[in-house]
Design a protein around this motif. Sequence first.
Motif, PDB file in Angstrom:
ATOM      1  N   GLY A 186      99.891 -17.237  62.292  1.00  0.00           N
ATOM      2  CA  GLY A 186     101.281 -16.675  62.571  1.00  0.00           C
ATOM      3  C   GLY A 186     101.939 -16.172  61.285  1.00  0.00           C
ATOM      4  N   GLN A 187     101.234 -16.065  60.038  1.00  0.00           N
ATOM      5  CA  GLN A 187     101.919 -15.624  58.944  1.00  0.00           C
ATOM      6  C   GLN A 187     101.599 -14.041  58.755  1.00  0.00           C
ATOM      7  OE1 GLN A 187     102.052 -18.292  55.682  1.00  0.00           O
ATOM      8  NE2 GLN A 187     100.585 -19.323  56.792  1.00  0.00           N
ATOM      9  N   VAL A 188     102.541 -13.475  57.935  1.00  0.00           N
ATOM     10  CA  VAL A 188     102.278 -12.215  57.341  1.00  0.00           C
ATOM     11  C   VAL A 188     101.380 -12.175  56.008  1.00  0.00           C
ATOM     12  CG1 VAL A 188     103.280  -9.876  56.479  1.00  0.00           C
ATOM     13  CG2 VAL A 188     104.249 -11.148  58.530  1.00  0.00           C
ATOM     14  N   VAL A 189     100.394 -11.531  56.027  1.00  0.00           N
ATOM     15  CA  VAL A 189      99.799 -11.627  54.600  1.00  0.00           C
ATOM     16  C   VAL A 189      99.814 -10.306  54.072  1.00  0.00           C
ATOM     17  CG1 VAL A 189      97.562 -11.101  55.846  1.00  0.00           C
ATOM     18  CG2 VAL A 189      97.603 -12.195  53.521  1.00  0.00           C
ATOM     19  N   LEU A 190     100.178 -10.177  52.940  1.00  0.00           N
ATOM     20  CA  LEU A 190     100.035  -8.903  51.938  1.00  0.00           C
ATOM     21  C   LEU A 190      99.028  -9.034  50.755  1.00  0.00           C
ATOM     22  CD1 LEU A 190     103.068 -10.577  52.284  1.00  0.00           C
ATOM     23  CD2 LEU A 190     103.729  -8.250  51.389  1.00  0.00           C
ATOM     24  N   THR A 191      97.751  -8.005  51.004  1.00  0.00           N
ATOM     25  CA  THR A 191      96.937  -7.856  50.254  1.00  0.00           C
ATOM     26  C   THR A 191      96.832  -6.828  49.290  1.00  0.00           C
ATOM     27  OG1 THR A 191      95.662  -6.501  51.708  1.00  0.00           O
ATOM     28  CG2 THR A 191      95.617  -8.948  52.198  1.00  0.00           C
ATOM     29  N   ALA A 192      96.751  -7.143  47.965  1.00  0.00           N
ATOM     30  CA  ALA A 192      96.860  -6.035  47.093  1.00  0.00           C
ATOM     31  C   ALA A 192      95.295  -6.072  46.448  1.00  0.00           C
ATOM     32  CB  ALA A 192      97.855  -6.602  45.832  1.00  0.00           C
ATOM     33  N   PHE A 193      94.877  -4.927  46.998  1.00  0.00           N
ATOM     34  CA  PHE A 193      93.495  -4.696  46.426  1.00  0.00           C
ATOM     35  C   PHE A 193      93.191  -3.348  46.334  1.00  0.00           C
ATOM     36  CE2 PHE A 193      93.307  -8.786  48.428  1.00  0.00           C
ATOM     37  CZ  PHE A 193      92.381  -9.757  47.754  1.00  0.00           C
ATOM     38  N   ILE A 194      92.590  -2.752  45.093  1.00  0.00           N
ATOM     39  CA  ILE A 194      92.049  -1.515  45.193  1.00  0.00           C
ATOM     40  C   ILE A 194      91.625  -0.915  46.424  1.00  0.00           C
ATOM     41  CG2 ILE A 194      90.809   0.351  44.004  1.00  0.00           C
ATOM     42  CD1 ILE A 194      91.360  -1.397  41.207  1.00  0.00           C
ATOM     43  N   SER A 195      90.711  -1.866  46.611  1.00  0.00           N
ATOM     44  CA  SER A 195      89.838  -1.289  48.056  1.00  0.00           C
ATOM     45  C   SER A 195      89.466   0.005  48.154  1.00  0.00           C
ATOM     46  CB  SER A 195      90.402  -1.811  49.224  1.00  0.00           C
ATOM     47  OG  SER A 195      91.864  -1.544  49.404  1.00  0.00           O
ATOM     48  N   PRO A 196      88.681   0.609  47.270  1.00  0.00           N
ATOM     49  CA  PRO A 196      88.441   2.001  47.082  1.00  0.00           C
ATOM     50  C   PRO A 196      87.706   2.698  48.383  1.00  0.00           C
ATOM     51  CG  PRO A 196      86.886   0.914  45.812  1.00  0.00           C
ATOM     52  CD  PRO A 196      87.789  -0.268  46.314  1.00  0.00           C
ATOM     53  N   SER A 209      84.617   6.122  36.622  1.00  0.00           N
ATOM     54  CA  SER A 209      83.427   6.172  36.723  1.00  0.00           C
ATOM     55  C   SER A 209      82.914   5.439  38.108  1.00  0.00           C
ATOM     56  CB  SER A 209      82.479   5.095  35.746  1.00  0.00           C
ATOM     57  OG  SER A 209      82.984   3.918  35.567  1.00  0.00           O
ATOM     58  N   SER A 210      83.913   5.354  38.913  1.00  0.00           N
ATOM     59  CA  SER A 210      83.684   4.946  40.334  1.00  0.00           C
ATOM     60  C   SER A 210      84.868   5.362  41.107  1.00  0.00           C
ATOM     61  CB  SER A 210      83.622   3.325  40.701  1.00  0.00           C
ATOM     62  OG  SER A 210      83.179   2.899  41.792  1.00  0.00           O
ATOM     63  N   PRO A 211      84.404   6.027  42.361  1.00  0.00           N
ATOM     64  CA  PRO A 211      85.381   6.844  43.182  1.00  0.00           C
ATOM     65  C   PRO A 211      86.363   5.593  43.859  1.00  0.00           C
ATOM     66  CG  PRO A 211      83.342   6.395  44.423  1.00  0.00           C
ATOM     67  CD  PRO A 211      82.960   5.825  43.116  1.00  0.00           C
ATOM     68  N   TYR A 212      87.461   6.620  44.288  1.00  0.00           N
ATOM     69  CA  TYR A 212      88.400   6.161  44.985  1.00  0.00           C
ATOM     70  C   TYR A 212      88.589   7.000  46.120  1.00  0.00           C
ATOM     71  CZ  TYR A 212      92.871   4.371  47.212  1.00  0.00           C
ATOM     72  OH  TYR A 212      93.607   3.916  47.925  1.00  0.00           O
ATOM     73  N   GLU A 213      88.396   6.644  47.510  1.00  0.00           N
ATOM     74  CA  GLU A 213      88.749   7.301  48.600  1.00  0.00           C
ATOM     75  C   GLU A 213      90.022   7.129  49.141  1.00  0.00           C
ATOM     76  OE1 GLU A 213      85.403   6.156  51.158  1.00  0.00           O
ATOM     77  OE2 GLU A 213      83.749   7.041  49.723  1.00  0.00           O
ATOM     78  N   GLU A 214      90.871   8.200  49.014  1.00  0.00           N
ATOM     79  CA  GLU A 214      92.322   8.092  49.658  1.00  0.00           C
ATOM     80  C   GLU A 214      92.348   7.953  50.965  1.00  0.00           C
ATOM     81  OE1 GLU A 214      94.870  11.291  48.610  1.00  0.00           O
ATOM     82  OE2 GLU A 214      94.426  11.246  46.626  1.00  0.00           O
ATOM     83  N   PRO A 215      93.361   6.960  51.580  1.00  0.00           N
ATOM     84  CA  PRO A 215      93.327   6.671  53.110  1.00  0.00           C
ATOM     85  C   PRO A 215      93.739   7.953  53.622  1.00  0.00           C
ATOM     86  CG  PRO A 215      94.533   5.093  51.547  1.00  0.00           C
ATOM     87  CD  PRO A 215      94.010   6.099  50.817  1.00  0.00           C
ATOM     88  N   GLU A 216      93.342   8.397  54.965  1.00  0.00           N
ATOM     89  CA  GLU A 216      93.591   9.678  55.530  1.00  0.00           C
ATOM     90  C   GLU A 216      94.755   9.512  56.181  1.00  0.00           C
ATOM     91  OE1 GLU A 216      89.841  10.581  57.432  1.00  0.00           O
ATOM     92  OE2 GLU A 216      88.874  11.215  55.857  1.00  0.00           O
ATOM     93  N   ASN A 217      94.930   8.221  57.065  1.00  0.00           N
ATOM     94  CA  ASN A 217      96.118   8.112  57.898  1.00  0.00           C
ATOM     95  C   ASN A 217      96.593   6.730  57.725  1.00  0.00           C
ATOM     96  OD1 ASN A 217      95.980  10.861  59.563  1.00  0.00           O
ATOM     97  ND2 ASN A 217      93.970  10.041  60.075  1.00  0.00           N
ATOM     98  N   PRO A 218      97.265   6.424  56.660  1.00  0.00           N
ATOM     99  CA  PRO A 218      97.904   5.242  56.433  1.00  0.00           C
ATOM    100  C   PRO A 218      99.211   5.007  57.144  1.00  0.00           C
ATOM    101  CG  PRO A 218      98.338   6.459  54.621  1.00  0.00           C
ATOM    102  CD  PRO A 218      97.358   7.367  55.400  1.00  0.00           C
ATOM    103  N   GLU A 219      99.469   3.800  57.728  1.00  0.00           N
ATOM    104  CA  GLU A 219     100.710   3.678  58.487  1.00  0.00           C
ATOM    105  C   GLU A 219     101.872   4.049  57.379  1.00  0.00           C
ATOM    106  OE1 GLU A 219      97.988   1.966  60.874  1.00  0.00           O
ATOM    107  OE2 GLU A 219      98.021   1.550  58.709  1.00  0.00           O
ATOM    108  N   ILE A 220     101.761   3.591  56.217  1.00  0.00           N
ATOM    109  CA  ILE A 220     102.973   3.979  55.243  1.00  0.00           C
ATOM    110  C   ILE A 220     102.310   4.422  53.656  1.00  0.00           C
ATOM    111  CG2 ILE A 220     104.639   2.893  53.970  1.00  0.00           C
ATOM    112  CD1 ILE A 220     104.618   0.504  56.127  1.00  0.00           C
ATOM    113  N   ILE A 221     103.098   5.343  53.285  1.00  0.00           N
ATOM    114  CA  ILE A 221     102.647   5.866  51.877  1.00  0.00           C
ATOM    115  C   ILE A 221     103.813   5.620  51.355  1.00  0.00           C
ATOM    116  CG2 ILE A 221     101.997   7.970  50.714  1.00  0.00           C
ATOM    117  CD1 ILE A 221     100.641   9.153  52.835  1.00  0.00           C
ATOM    118  N   VAL A 222     103.626   4.874  49.912  1.00  0.00           N
ATOM    119  CA  VAL A 222     104.803   4.858  49.035  1.00  0.00           C
ATOM    120  C   VAL A 222     104.315   5.368  47.560  1.00  0.00           C
ATOM    121  CG1 VAL A 222     105.711   2.994  47.566  1.00  0.00           C
ATOM    122  CG2 VAL A 222     105.366   2.601  49.848  1.00  0.00           C
TER     123      VAL A 222
END
Length: 199
Positions: free
Chosen positions: A99-109, A162-175
């Motif tokens: 029942g909680q809100v979880v905020l995850t801060a990960f590069i998750s490339p 030296s490792s790729p980052y794949e940008e989100p295509e349709n994120p709910e929010i962009i900051v």
Amino acid sequence: MGKSTNIVWHEQSILKEDRRKQNGHNSFVLWFTGLSGSGKSTLANALAARLYHESVRNYVLDGDNIRHGLNKDLGFSDEDRTENIRRIGEVAKLFVDSGQVVLTAFISPFKADRELVRNLLEDKEFIEVYVKCPIETCEERDPKGLYQKARQGVIKEFTGISSPYEEPENPEIIVESHLNSIEESVEKIISYLKEHQLI
């Protein structure tokens, strides 16, 4: 496929809906993704404080902190990055069930890994927040000195170098953290949550 055998799922006596009702708000994941130095952890923690003051039960799962414990056995190969995110997704799902809100801060490339977590959850339970920031700005900030080490070859498999980052295509929010202050970014996310009646 999992390795566990002879196990049976045990149903909870208190349902997710019951916990949400008790807490007075919905439960979901705010998944902050972006390059190292983009401001994910800073923003997640600022938002957590704001939610706390609005009586929204929440918890921040931070990439570095998780690698000190739950995921300390993982490195930064593509396979280990995928397993890192898979585990976090499962933990985040438990928070949502509680029942909680979880905020995850990960590069998750990798897009596929973020999509895997989205698919673990139900509709409106996964909100992707792309903390967009040019790599040049991230490198100028370099709060942990990681970009410098990556440029020197000291750190291998570093996202954006030296490792790729794949940008989100349709994120709910962009900051856009290079254009907006932390306060402005928090307000943008709060507005989204209220507009969609999540809090």
